[in-house]
Design an enzyme around this catalytic site. Structure first.
Site, PDB file in Angstrom:
ATOM      1  N   ASN A   1      -3.170   5.956  -1.706  1.00  0.00           N
ATOM      2  CA  ASN A   1      -3.087   6.081  -0.248  1.00  0.00           C
ATOM      3  C   ASN A   1      -2.486   7.400   0.227  1.00  0.00           C
ATOM      4  O   ASN A   1      -2.618   7.752   1.393  1.00  0.00           O
ATOM      5  CB  ASN A   1      -2.350   4.881   0.348  1.00  0.00           C
TER       6      ASN A   1
ATOM      7  N   HIS B   1      -0.924  -2.747  -7.250  1.00  0.00           N
ATOM      8  CA  HIS B   1      -1.700  -2.388  -6.059  1.00  0.00           C
ATOM      9  C   HIS B   1      -3.189  -2.561  -6.342  1.00  0.00           C
ATOM     10  O   HIS B   1      -3.812  -1.708  -6.963  1.00  0.00           O
ATOM     11  CB  HIS B   1      -1.349  -0.954  -5.646  1.00  0.00           C
TER      12      HIS B   1
ATOM     13  N   SER C   1       0.819  -1.219   0.000  1.00  0.00           N
ATOM     14  CA  SER C   1       0.000   0.000   0.000  1.00  0.00           C
ATOM     15  C   SER C   1       0.847   1.260   0.000  1.00  0.00           C
ATOM     16  O   SER C   1       0.344   2.341  -0.261  1.00  0.00           O
ATOM     17  CB  SER C   1      -0.858   0.048   1.268  1.00  0.00           C
TER      18      SER C   1
ATOM     19  N   GLU D   1      -3.364  -0.091  -9.343  1.00  0.00           N
ATOM     20  CA  GLU D   1      -2.356   0.958  -9.462  1.00  0.00           C
ATOM     21  C   GLU D   1      -1.030   0.259  -9.787  1.00  0.00           C
ATOM     22  O   GLU D   1      -0.638  -0.672  -9.080  1.00  0.00           O
ATOM     23  CB  GLU D   1      -2.264   1.682  -8.106  1.00  0.00           C
TER      24      GLU D   1
HETATM   25  P1  NAD Z   1      -3.679  -9.283   6.123  1.00  0.00           P
HETATM   26  O1  NAD Z   1      -3.183  -8.981   7.491  1.00  0.00           O
HETATM   27  O2  NAD Z   1      -5.134  -9.523   5.926  1.00  0.00           O
HETATM   28  O3  NAD Z   1      -2.894 -10.530   5.518  1.00  0.00           O
HETATM   29  C1  NAD Z   1      -1.496 -10.630   5.487  1.00  0.00           C
HETATM   30  C2  NAD Z   1      -1.140 -12.093   5.335  1.00  0.00           C
HETATM   31  O4  NAD Z   1       0.276 -12.213   5.131  1.00  0.00           O
HETATM   32  C3  NAD Z   1      -1.478 -12.938   6.581  1.00  0.00           C
HETATM   33  O5  NAD Z   1      -2.314 -14.011   6.193  1.00  0.00           O
HETATM   34  C4  NAD Z   1      -0.106 -13.415   7.065  1.00  0.00           C
HETATM   35  O6  NAD Z   1      -0.143 -14.719   7.626  1.00  0.00           O
HETATM   36  C5  NAD Z   1       0.680 -13.411   5.754  1.00  0.00           C
HETATM   37  N1  NAD Z   1       2.130 -13.407   5.916  1.00  0.00           N
HETATM   38  C6  NAD Z   1       2.895 -12.804   6.872  1.00  0.00           C
HETATM   39  N2  NAD Z   1       4.197 -13.091   6.656  1.00  0.00           N
HETATM   40  C7  NAD Z   1       4.263 -13.869   5.551  1.00  0.00           C
HETATM   41  C8  NAD Z   1       5.323 -14.485   4.835  1.00  0.00           C
HETATM   42  N3  NAD Z   1       6.598 -14.350   5.223  1.00  0.00           N
HETATM   43  N4  NAD Z   1       5.033 -15.228   3.746  1.00  0.00           N
HETATM   44  C9  NAD Z   1       3.738 -15.384   3.358  1.00  0.00           C
HETATM   45  N5  NAD Z   1       2.691 -14.829   3.990  1.00  0.00           N
HETATM   46  C10 NAD Z   1       2.960 -14.077   5.081  1.00  0.00           C
HETATM   47  O7  NAD Z   1      -3.174  -8.075   5.210  1.00  0.00           O
HETATM   48  P2  NAD Z   1      -3.811  -7.526   3.840  1.00  0.00           P
HETATM   49  O8  NAD Z   1      -4.789  -6.470   4.166  1.00  0.00           O
HETATM   50  O9  NAD Z   1      -4.207  -8.667   2.968  1.00  0.00           O
HETATM   51  O10 NAD Z   1      -2.545  -6.793   3.233  1.00  0.00           O
HETATM   52  C11 NAD Z   1      -1.593  -7.460   2.449  1.00  0.00           C
HETATM   53  C12 NAD Z   1      -0.838  -6.447   1.611  1.00  0.00           C
HETATM   54  O11 NAD Z   1      -1.781  -5.772   0.766  1.00  0.00           O
HETATM   55  C13 NAD Z   1      -0.164  -5.342   2.441  1.00  0.00           C
HETATM   56  O12 NAD Z   1       1.025  -4.974   1.807  1.00  0.00           O
HETATM   57  C14 NAD Z   1      -1.180  -4.215   2.385  1.00  0.00           C
HETATM   58  O13 NAD Z   1      -0.593  -2.956   2.574  1.00  0.00           O
HETATM   59  C15 NAD Z   1      -1.713  -4.380   0.977  1.00  0.00           C
HETATM   60  N6  NAD Z   1      -3.044  -3.818   0.704  1.00  0.00           N
HETATM   61  C16 NAD Z   1      -4.063  -3.912   1.606  1.00  0.00           C
HETATM   62  C17 NAD Z   1      -5.317  -3.411   1.284  1.00  0.00           C
HETATM   63  C18 NAD Z   1      -6.471  -3.542   2.231  1.00  0.00           C
HETATM   64  O14 NAD Z   1      -7.533  -2.918   2.001  1.00  0.00           O
HETATM   65  N7  NAD Z   1      -6.389  -4.341   3.270  1.00  0.00           N
HETATM   66  C19 NAD Z   1      -5.537  -2.793   0.059  1.00  0.00           C
HETATM   67  C20 NAD Z   1      -4.499  -2.720  -0.863  1.00  0.00           C
HETATM   68  C21 NAD Z   1      -3.248  -3.234  -0.521  1.00  0.00           C
END
Ligand code: NAD
Length: 280
Positions: A187, A137, A116, A149
């Site tokens: 963001n 993204h 993000s 993105e």
């Molecule tokens: P989340 O907390 O829901 O999920 C993250 C996952 O990563 C977890 O299941 C965790 O077990 C896993 N993880 C941790 N370490 C790991 C590793 N070494 N190898 C493999 N998996 C691992 O988080 P999310 O909201 O899905 O966010 C994930 C990414 O997407 C982040 O970079 C976040 O900034 C980005 N993002 C989030 C959103 C949103 O709305 N939540 C939107 C766009 C981008």
């Protein structure tokens, strides 16, 4: 491209895996936490069933999503032409993941991150293939939101950018390019607004319901900012604000104290069952 390997099966990873699979890619979804993979599998099953019932996807696409492979290791990654990392938003963790991906993925594979806010140039720098590292993204919820993105690191090649834009289009998305700048376009603008809503709540300007109603009814936002922060995950919003504050060096990006407290208490929003609202 045919094979996509998704790293991280949380809120975003499962949505990316689902969308790729219903679009005809062969998908493997990896998470270090086996219970997250089980949860992701259930989420995808329910989501594709709903989309199929509404005639938004074909039976073949539904089967594609049901055929997603899962693993807790990087086994099988060498077959993928595109790796999309969607693990927890922490710089050191992502650097370590990108080092591992670089070692294990095929030398020709593109390594994309769904980060993000973290600099793609920094992630690319820990690999031996900075020309093949790029930001993809996706927006939440991935199956419904149209935007991807696309963020190039300093050394990302035109070929890599073209290839991921084509994949995004094949997934039914519209790619839009943003510079590798903290928070990118989305963001940089969205998270300060969400953070400001938390400040307003903290200072008693309004209740959570009032703040969200004002933004929905008055500004025509489909979701109020506090409900949206809960959907995104409060830990993700906090991480983005920390990156904006550190990398842009301005106090106006400081995270609201209430946001820090909520994350410290484990109230992360929908994914933990409790945030500004209760989902239990
Ligand atoms: P989340 O907390 O829901 O999920 C993250 C996952 O990563 C977890 O299941 C965790 O077990 C896993 N993880 C941790 N370490 C790991 C590793 N070494 N190898 C493999 N998996 C691992 O988080 P999310 O909201 O899905 O966010 C994930 C990414 O997407 C982040 O970079 C976040 O900034 C980005 N993002 C989030 C959103 C949103 O709305 N939540 C939107 C766009 C981008």
């Amino acid at each position: 491209m045919e094979k996509i390997f998704v790293v991280g099966a949380g809120t975003m990873g499962n949505g990316i895996a689902q969308t790729a699979a219903v679009s005809g890619f062969q998908v493997t979804m990896m998470d270090v936490d086996a219970s997250q993979l089980e949860k992701a599998h259930e989420t995808i099953k329910k989501s594709v069933e709903k989309l199929f019932q509404k005639e938004k996807i074909t039976a073949e696409a539904k089967e594609g999503a049901q055929a997603i492979q899962t693993t807790t290791t990087l086994e099988g990654i060498e077959e993928a032409e595109l790796v999309i990392e969607a693990a927890t938003e922490k710089l050191e963790l992502k650097k370590k993941i990108f080092q591992d991906l670089d070692l294990k993925a095929s030398p020709g594979a593109i390594l994309a991150s769904n980060t993000s806010s973290i600099s793609l140039t920094q992630l690319a720098a820990v690999t031996s293939r900075p020309d093949k590292v790029i930001g993809m993204h996706f927006m939440n919820p991935v199956p419904l939101m149209k935007l991807v993105e696309v963020i190039r690191g300093l050394d990302t090649s035109d070929e890599t950018a073209r290839a991921v834009m084509e994949v995004a289009r094949k997934m039914g998305k519209t790619p839009v390019e943003s510079a590798d700048s903290p928070g990118f376009i989305s963001n940089r603008i969205l998270c300060p607004m969400l953070n400001e809503a938390v400040f307003a709540l903290q200072e008693g300007v309004g209740t959570a319901e009032a703040i969200d109603e004002v933004m929905k009814l008055g500004m025509n936002h489909p979701l109020g900012p506090l409900a949206l922060a809960d959907l995104i995950g409060l830990d993700v919003v906090l991480s983005v604000m920390e990156v904006l504050q550190a990398d842009l060096g301005e106090d106006k990006y400081r995270p609201a104290y209430l946001l820090r407290k909520m994350v410290a208490a484990g109230h992360l929003g929908r994914k933990s069952g409790r945030g500004f609202y209760n989902y239990e």
